[in-house]
Design an enzyme around this catalytic site. Sequence first.
Site, PDB file in Angstrom:
ATOM      1  N   GLU A 241       0.844  -1.191   0.000  1.00 13.78           N
ATOM      2  CA  GLU A 241       0.000   0.000   0.000  1.00 13.78           C
ATOM      3  C   GLU A 241       0.876   1.237   0.000  1.00 13.78           C
ATOM      4  O   GLU A 241       1.823   1.330   0.788  1.00 13.78           O
ATOM      5  CB  GLU A 241      -0.901   0.001   1.232  1.00 13.78           C
ATOM      6  CG  GLU A 241      -1.760   1.258   1.376  1.00 13.78           C
ATOM      7  CD  GLU A 241      -2.624   1.232   2.628  1.00 13.78           C
ATOM      8  OE1 GLU A 241      -3.080   0.136   3.010  1.00 13.78           O
ATOM      9  OE2 GLU A 241      -2.836   2.304   3.242  1.00 13.78           O
ATOM     10  N   GLU A 246      -2.070  11.454   3.603  1.00 12.70           N
ATOM     11  CA  GLU A 246      -3.126  11.285   4.596  1.00 12.70           C
ATOM     12  C   GLU A 246      -3.157  12.537   5.466  1.00 12.70           C
ATOM     13  O   GLU A 246      -2.117  13.126   5.775  1.00 12.70           O
ATOM     14  CB  GLU A 246      -2.892  10.050   5.452  1.00 12.70           C
ATOM     15  CG  GLU A 246      -3.084   8.745   4.692  1.00 12.70           C
ATOM     16  CD  GLU A 246      -2.968   7.529   5.590  1.00 12.70           C
ATOM     17  OE1 GLU A 246      -4.010   6.947   5.946  1.00 12.70           O
ATOM     18  OE2 GLU A 246      -1.832   7.181   5.946  1.00 12.70           O
TER      19      GLU A 246
END
Length: 357
Positions: A241, A246
């Site tokens: 991933e 974020e």
Amino acid sequence: MKNRIFLALTVILLSFVACSSSDNEIIEPKAPSNLSISGVKVGADGNNPNGDGSGVVNFTISATNATYYKVLINNETLEFSENTFSYTFSQPGTNEYEIIVAAYNSSGNTSITYSITVYVQTELSLIWQDEFDTDGAPDASKWGYNTGTGDNGWGNNESQYYTNRLDNAKVEGGVLKITAKKEDFSGSEYTSARLLTAGKFEFTYGRVDVRAKLPAGGGVWPAIWMLGANFGTVGWPACGEIDIMEYVGNSPGQISSALHTPSSFGATVNYKATSISNETTEFHIYSAIWTESSITFLLDDVEYYTYNPSTKNDATWPFYNNQFLILNIAMGGNLGGTIDPNFDTSTMEIDYVRVYQ
């Protein structure tokens, strides 16, 4: 006569002591010597002596009596117990680099300076994009949806229900708007959207640029990220991933990037945060450069984190295969934290998504 006997005994005793001392002497290893380093530029040939433009160089160090090495390269200090490693240079154009290499053992160290010239391609080809120029639902040829809650197996104790409604994801005024709302919906107190290119666009290696303005509010957790296309067969984190960006509304003024691999995932992830200003009122460009040996993250074209493991295998580097893009806003959860009880609605606006190779 006595004097001769005493002298003989003395000579014998001294000889014995000398031999005993020599036999029991601890010999320290010599400091490292014969240190050298060589670099092989990926794709180098007669037409491209400084490499193929990827910036990847495979180095080999040689030394006598060395137990470990330190390398100062491009203002970055690396330490290795092995004598081979790869490094990706990212400065565009053809540049010469001075590299300092030191070999160590318990008795000391030695060092040398090595020069290498590397070419990094300055022009990339745009292979996929969405400029969000047509109002309405997101382009179905490019984007699909995850719908439902974390009960589907991909949640992190989040509170939202992902829908495919225009209320939560629509193109308007040249931007994609992903909106999180406080509302009762199918047993959840919040709704949002999670768009992905799985099965529509998947790629290996390249640069991703996403120009976006982030949502505000305690508990919002927007993300721009990628997941291995083999997720359905090998699972997570084996698929790898890549979290390009974020953001946690409870920690304004900061974004982060992370990589999840079988050897480093969840709470022990490879992670780096960096400061940002006006993230909820102005657009910024969030980027990742993914090569065969490293992944670099940038904010407004400024690098702030590179993941470049010295040893690459399926545990530390699962990024050999296709990945797909994901855009979403989660609410609360393991990273989003406590949701502001006064939260009503907030939107992430995305001006474009572009992928280059």
